[in-house]
Motif scaffolding. Structure first.
Motif, PDB file in Angstrom:
ATOM      1  N   SER A   4       0.821  -1.359  -0.061  1.00  0.00           N
ATOM      2  CA  SER A   4       0.023   0.033  -0.111  1.00  0.00           C
ATOM      3  C   SER A   4       0.911   1.136   0.005  1.00  0.00           C
ATOM      4  O   SER A   4       2.030   1.102   0.148  1.00  0.00           O
ATOM      5  CB  SER A   4      -0.937  -0.060   1.222  1.00  0.00           C
ATOM      6  OG  SER A   4      -0.131   0.409   2.460  1.00  0.00           O
ATOM      7  N   SER A   5       0.121   2.345  -0.373  1.00  0.00           N
ATOM      8  CA  SER A   5       0.859   3.723  -0.562  1.00  0.00           C
ATOM      9  C   SER A   5       0.121   4.817  -0.546  1.00  0.00           C
ATOM     10  O   SER A   5      -1.042   4.636  -1.064  1.00  0.00           O
ATOM     11  CB  SER A   5       1.765   3.711  -1.485  1.00  0.00           C
ATOM     12  OG  SER A   5       2.286   5.016  -2.119  1.00  0.00           O
ATOM     13  N   PRO A   6       0.563   5.947   0.178  1.00  0.00           N
ATOM     14  CA  PRO A   6      -0.330   6.973   0.114  1.00  0.00           C
ATOM     15  C   PRO A   6      -0.250   7.907  -1.163  1.00  0.00           C
ATOM     16  O   PRO A   6       0.186   9.105  -1.366  1.00  0.00           O
ATOM     17  CB  PRO A   6       0.177   7.799   1.053  1.00  0.00           C
ATOM     18  CG  PRO A   6       1.554   7.598   1.432  1.00  0.00           C
ATOM     19  CD  PRO A   6       1.742   6.328   1.003  1.00  0.00           C
ATOM     20  N   PHE A   7      -0.367   7.168  -2.342  1.00  0.00           N
ATOM     21  CA  PHE A   7       0.204   7.618  -3.475  1.00  0.00           C
ATOM     22  C   PHE A   7      -0.570   8.723  -4.092  1.00  0.00           C
ATOM     23  O   PHE A   7      -0.075   9.701  -4.677  1.00  0.00           O
ATOM     24  CB  PHE A   7      -0.004   6.526  -4.667  1.00  0.00           C
ATOM     25  CG  PHE A   7       0.921   6.293  -5.530  1.00  0.00           C
ATOM     26  CD1 PHE A   7       0.913   7.303  -6.808  1.00  0.00           C
ATOM     27  CD2 PHE A   7       2.055   5.488  -5.716  1.00  0.00           C
ATOM     28  CE1 PHE A   7       1.937   7.292  -7.798  1.00  0.00           C
ATOM     29  CE2 PHE A   7       3.199   5.505  -6.711  1.00  0.00           C
ATOM     30  CZ  PHE A   7       3.195   6.384  -7.507  1.00  0.00           C
ATOM     31  N   THR A  32       4.624   0.226   1.348  1.00  0.00           N
ATOM     32  CA  THR A  32       4.866  -0.807   2.576  1.00  0.00           C
ATOM     33  C   THR A  32       4.068  -1.971   2.018  1.00  0.00           C
ATOM     34  O   THR A  32       3.037  -2.093   1.627  1.00  0.00           O
ATOM     35  CB  THR A  32       3.897  -0.289   3.888  1.00  0.00           C
ATOM     36  OG1 THR A  32       4.513   1.059   4.198  1.00  0.00           O
ATOM     37  CG2 THR A  32       4.042  -1.185   4.790  1.00  0.00           C
ATOM     38  N   PHE A  33       4.939  -3.209   2.142  1.00  0.00           N
ATOM     39  CA  PHE A  33       4.623  -4.381   1.790  1.00  0.00           C
ATOM     40  C   PHE A  33       4.085  -5.462   2.699  1.00  0.00           C
ATOM     41  O   PHE A  33       4.823  -5.278   4.132  1.00  0.00           O
ATOM     42  CB  PHE A  33       6.102  -5.197   1.208  1.00  0.00           C
ATOM     43  CG  PHE A  33       6.468  -4.584  -0.276  1.00  0.00           C
ATOM     44  CD1 PHE A  33       7.048  -3.354  -0.477  1.00  0.00           C
ATOM     45  CD2 PHE A  33       5.952  -5.040  -1.288  1.00  0.00           C
ATOM     46  CE1 PHE A  33       7.360  -2.984  -1.684  1.00  0.00           C
ATOM     47  CE2 PHE A  33       6.105  -4.713  -2.873  1.00  0.00           C
ATOM     48  CZ  PHE A  33       6.869  -3.727  -2.858  1.00  0.00           C
ATOM     49  N   GLY A  34       3.345  -6.213   2.544  1.00  0.00           N
ATOM     50  CA  GLY A  34       2.858  -7.464   3.314  1.00  0.00           C
ATOM     51  C   GLY A  34       4.086  -8.201   3.389  1.00  0.00           C
ATOM     52  O   GLY A  34       5.067  -8.142   2.684  1.00  0.00           O
ATOM     53  N   SER A  35       3.746  -9.393   4.236  1.00  0.00           N
ATOM     54  CA  SER A  35       4.952 -10.291   4.416  1.00  0.00           C
ATOM     55  C   SER A  35       5.132 -11.378   3.367  1.00  0.00           C
ATOM     56  O   SER A  35       5.874 -12.082   3.186  1.00  0.00           O
ATOM     57  CB  SER A  35       4.883 -11.148   5.855  1.00  0.00           C
ATOM     58  OG  SER A  35       3.689 -11.381   6.048  1.00  0.00           O
ATOM     59  N   PRO A  63      10.215  -6.651   0.601  1.00  0.00           N
ATOM     60  CA  PRO A  63      10.935  -5.578   0.492  1.00  0.00           C
ATOM     61  C   PRO A  63      10.715  -4.535   1.619  1.00  0.00           C
ATOM     62  O   PRO A  63       9.498  -4.061   1.942  1.00  0.00           O
ATOM     63  CB  PRO A  63      10.601  -5.179  -0.915  1.00  0.00           C
ATOM     64  CG  PRO A  63       9.921  -6.268  -1.460  1.00  0.00           C
ATOM     65  CD  PRO A  63       9.341  -7.054  -0.295  1.00  0.00           C
ATOM     66  N   VAL A  64      11.531  -3.712   1.817  1.00  0.00           N
ATOM     67  CA  VAL A  64      11.377  -2.458   2.760  1.00  0.00           C
ATOM     68  C   VAL A  64      11.889  -1.098   2.171  1.00  0.00           C
ATOM     69  O   VAL A  64      12.957  -1.133   1.533  1.00  0.00           O
ATOM     70  CB  VAL A  64      12.283  -2.846   4.212  1.00  0.00           C
ATOM     71  CG1 VAL A  64      12.435  -1.453   4.983  1.00  0.00           C
ATOM     72  CG2 VAL A  64      11.682  -4.117   4.836  1.00  0.00           C
ATOM     73  N   PHE A  65      11.047  -0.403   2.221  1.00  0.00           N
ATOM     74  CA  PHE A  65      11.333   1.220   1.652  1.00  0.00           C
ATOM     75  C   PHE A  65      12.486   1.756   2.312  1.00  0.00           C
ATOM     76  O   PHE A  65      12.588   1.800   3.606  1.00  0.00           O
ATOM     77  CB  PHE A  65       9.871   2.006   1.792  1.00  0.00           C
ATOM     78  CG  PHE A  65      10.220   3.299   1.234  1.00  0.00           C
ATOM     79  CD1 PHE A  65      10.201   4.267   2.290  1.00  0.00           C
ATOM     80  CD2 PHE A  65      10.306   3.494   0.067  1.00  0.00           C
ATOM     81  CE1 PHE A  65      10.324   5.862   1.915  1.00  0.00           C
ATOM     82  CE2 PHE A  65      10.497   5.025  -0.397  1.00  0.00           C
ATOM     83  CZ  PHE A  65      10.306   5.849   0.593  1.00  0.00           C
TER      84      PHE A  65
END
Lengths: 117, 112
Positions: A93-96, A107-110, B42-44
């Motif tokens: 997700s992102s506040p794009f 931010t990625f899930g696992s 992946p981590v930002f």
């Protein structure tokens, strides 16, 4: 506390089955995504979705369909699974859309490791 | 279109420096950098929005050359914890994509 959560973490299924992967984010972000990461670690965009628009990568088979019951959820449904669908699937997700936010990293899930046998 | 990363892999001893490059054939609006450790998400790390912009935290920094459609990630005085695969993600100029396209990654291994 988890920001982006995916379930299940592992999924083993037979060819031809239909399966779903769930994704939820509690960050208040406006855009969610599904990425596929193959065995060579290549991260490939499948879908992006915000409350107005679904964008589908043209190479994604129509056996894959995203479903978003609300802004915080973007589930992935896969019909007629094939061996080549085996991969790790990441939700993000992102506040794009909020361009006042300049640090709109994903931010990625696992991840969900899908194995089709 | 997928950005091109180089090198594909690099091995460093602790304390050495590395540069990872990311280039695109199309005009870019932004460049993101991520690190992925084995078996994890992946981590930002950071985002670069403007040509000429440089950013960094701790000993990891990046630059964005908008004209050349390139970005570079700099890792200085590397630590064991820096090991992982680094991805750049690019957003093209133009409305409506809201998507990042990732490069194939650069595998960084830091050894004692």
């Amino acid at each position: 506390d988890t920001a982006v959560s995916q379930t299940p973490k592992y999924l083993v299924t037979q060819m031809g089955n239909d399966k779903s992967i769930k994704c939820e984010q509690n960050l208040g972000h406006d855009t969610m995504y599904w990425y596929k990461q193959d065995s060579k670690k290549f991260l490939k965009i499948m879908f992006s979705y915000n409350n107005k628009e679904l964008i589908i990568n043209e190479t994604v088979p129509n056996r894959f369909s995203p479903k978003s019951p609300d802004k915080a959820h973007l589930n992935l449904h896969i019909n007629s699974l094939e061996l080549g669908d085996s991969a790790v699937y990441f939700c993000a997700s992102s506040p794009f859309l909020d361009r006042e936010v300049t640090d709109y990293g994903y931010t990625f899930g696992s991840g969900t490791r899908l194995t089709v046998v | 279109q997928q950005p091109v990363q180089s090198p594909q892999a690099v091995i460093l001893r602790e304390g050495e420096d590395a540069v990872i490059n990311c280039s695109s054939s199309k005009a870019l609006y932004s460049v993101h950098w991520y690190r992925q450790k084995h078996g994890e998400a992946p981590v930002f790390l950071m985002i670069l929005l403007k040509g000429g912009e440089q950013k960094g935290h701790e000993k990891i920094s990046a630059s964005f050359n908008e004209k050349k459609q390139q970005s570079s990630l700099y890792l200085t005085a590397s630590q064991l914890s820096y090991s992982g695969t680094y991805f750049c993600g690019t957003e093209g100029v133009g409305a409506g994509s809201y998507q990042l396209t990732f490069g194939k990654g650069t595998k960084l291994s830091v050894i004692p």
